[in-house]
Enzyme design. Sequence first.
Site, PDB file in Angstrom:
ATOM      1  N   PHE A  94     -16.360 -33.174  14.225  1.00  0.00           N
ATOM      2  CA  PHE A  94     -16.265 -32.669  12.843  1.00  0.00           C
ATOM      3  C   PHE A  94     -15.996 -33.855  11.934  1.00  0.00           C
ATOM      4  O   PHE A  94     -14.944 -34.488  12.022  1.00  0.00           O
ATOM      5  CB  PHE A  94     -15.161 -31.617  12.669  1.00  0.00           C
ATOM      6  CG  PHE A  94     -15.146 -31.089  11.255  1.00  0.00           C
ATOM      7  CD1 PHE A  94     -15.952 -30.019  10.888  1.00  0.00           C
ATOM      8  CD2 PHE A  94     -14.373 -31.696  10.276  1.00  0.00           C
ATOM      9  CE1 PHE A  94     -15.971 -29.564   9.570  1.00  0.00           C
ATOM     10  CE2 PHE A  94     -14.396 -31.253   8.956  1.00  0.00           C
ATOM     11  CZ  PHE A  94     -15.201 -30.183   8.610  1.00  0.00           C
ATOM     12  N   ASP A 101     -12.808 -42.082  13.062  1.00  0.00           N
ATOM     13  CA  ASP A 101     -12.502 -41.095  12.026  1.00  0.00           C
ATOM     14  C   ASP A 101     -11.087 -40.582  12.295  1.00  0.00           C
ATOM     15  O   ASP A 101     -10.881 -39.694  13.128  1.00  0.00           O
ATOM     16  CB  ASP A 101     -13.528 -39.958  12.048  1.00  0.00           C
ATOM     17  CG  ASP A 101     -13.232 -38.906  10.972  1.00  0.00           C
ATOM     18  OD1 ASP A 101     -12.118 -38.928  10.398  1.00  0.00           O
ATOM     19  OD2 ASP A 101     -14.101 -38.051  10.720  1.00  0.00           O
ATOM     20  N   LYS A 119      -7.295 -36.954   4.050  1.00  0.00           N
ATOM     21  CA  LYS A 119      -6.260 -35.918   4.170  1.00  0.00           C
ATOM     22  C   LYS A 119      -4.876 -36.411   3.743  1.00  0.00           C
ATOM     23  O   LYS A 119      -4.583 -36.458   2.561  1.00  0.00           O
ATOM     24  CB  LYS A 119      -6.285 -35.324   5.577  1.00  0.00           C
ATOM     25  CG  LYS A 119      -7.589 -34.540   5.811  1.00  0.00           C
ATOM     26  CD  LYS A 119      -7.501 -33.467   6.859  1.00  0.00           C
ATOM     27  CE  LYS A 119      -8.693 -32.533   6.766  1.00  0.00           C
ATOM     28  NZ  LYS A 119      -9.726 -32.723   7.760  1.00  0.00           N
TER      29      LYS A 119
END
Length: 426
Positions: free
Chosen positions: A155, A251, A280
Site C-alpha cells: 500500500f 516507504d 503521516k
Amino acid sequence: MSVPESLAANPAQLATDPAALIASAEAHGAHNYHPLPVVIASARGAWVTDVTGRRYLDLLAGYSALNFGHGHPRLIAEARAQLTRLTLTSRAFHHERFAPFVSQLAALCGMDMVLPMNTGAEAVETAIKTARKWGYRVRGVPEGKARIVVAANNFHGRTTTLVGFSTDPDAYRDHGPFTPGFTVVPFGDLAAMEAALDGGGDGGPDGDEGTVVAVLLEPIQGEAGVIVPPPGYLPGVRRLTAERGVLLMADEIQSGLGRTGRTFACEHEGVVPDVYILGKALGGGVLPVSAVVSSAEVLGVQRPGEHGSTFGGNPLACAVGLEVVTMLREGEIQARAARLGERLHDELAKLVELGALTEVRGRGLWAGLDLAPGLGSGRDVALRLLERGLLVKDTHGATLRIAPPLVIEEEDLAWALAQLREVLLG
Ligand SMILES: *Cc1c(COP(=O)(O)O)cnc(C)c1O
C-alpha cells in the site's frame, strides 16, 4: 434540483445528533469510506469525545498520523505561534522555517537532503519520479526504460500510478489504464527479489523490459495487516540492491517515526535504505506533511521547475514538522513505544494461546490480529469494541489493527486489552 431534506435540517440539531450527522454524511459525502458509527467532536492524547459527550480510547491513531496523540501541547503551541505569523509563501520565495526543518529532518535520517510534499501518496510519487530521473541521469539507463520493483500486497497511496501496481482489486479495479514500469514480487521472498533484479519479472501485462533502478518497499506492510517480513529479508534486499547499484526506497510513512519502537522500522534489521519516504506522523496529526529524504546524489537530480508542490514545505508544515523531528531526536517516544509495545504483544500472545486469535504480527505499539473463526468479521468485533469505548479498525475481513497513539497511558492500554479479552473470550 431540489434541496435535499438533510441540507434543510436544523443545523443546531445536526451538530449533536449522531444519527442525523451520519445520514447527512451518507447523503452528501462520497462513499469511499465505511466509517464506524461514531461522530467525534474533540480529542486529547489517546482519548476522543463524540458529539454526545461519550469518550472512547483511540487505538487507530489516524493510521499512525497521530503517533504523538491528539492535541500534543508542544505541537499545538508551534502551530498556534506559526498560524499568526506566516502560513504560506509558496516555494517561489525562501521562508524562515524551511531551513531548520529540512536540515533537522535530514540529520534525523542521517541523509543530506529533503524534498517536502504534503500527503504520503505525493511523497511516494516524488520518490518514483526521482528514482527514474536518477536512473537516466546517473545510471545512464536508456530513456523510458527505468523499472521499479515493488511487493505484492503493498500500500503506497491512491494515485493512478500507485494503485496501478497494487495487487488489491478494491484499490485498482476500474481505475486504469495504469503507468507501466513496475514489477511486482511476493513480499518476504528473497529469491523472487533476486530474480526480478536480474531481469526476470512478474510476467505482468507491461512486459517487464527495462532496467531496474529501484526497489520500493514498506519494511512492515501496514494496510496488508501489519505484515513483518521474515528475519534477514530486508538485509538481503539491501545487499542485493547495493550489489547491483539499485536504490532501496523504504516507504516508512506508516512504520516510521516511532511506531515500532525505533525511529524507522528498517533499524530493527540494521538496514539503511537509500531513500526514506515519510508522511503521516511527520505532520504531528495537525496537517499533512510528507517528505522524501535521501543523499545529494539522488535528490540532487531534481532541478528547478522539474517537480514541486504549491503547499509542500509551507511555513506551518515546517513549524509543526520541525517540532515532530525535535521530539524524535529526543528519543522518548520511541522508547515508550518499545516498552508499551512489549506489554501489548505479551498480552496478545496470551490471546493466541487461548485460541481467540490465530496469529498476531507487528512490532512496538503496532499489531495485526487475525481473529479465530467463529468470532465474526473484523468489523463485527470492531463494533463490539466500539460499544465498550474502544476505537479500532478492521482490515481484510478477519484482521484487526491496533496502533494507539504512542503517548497512551499504560493503564489505558491495560484497560483496552482487558476489554479486548472480554469481547474475544466472551
Ligand atoms: C498511508 C500510507 C501512504 C499514503 O499516504 P496518504 O497520506 O494517505 O497519501 C503511503 N504509504 C504507506 C505505507 C501508508 O501507510
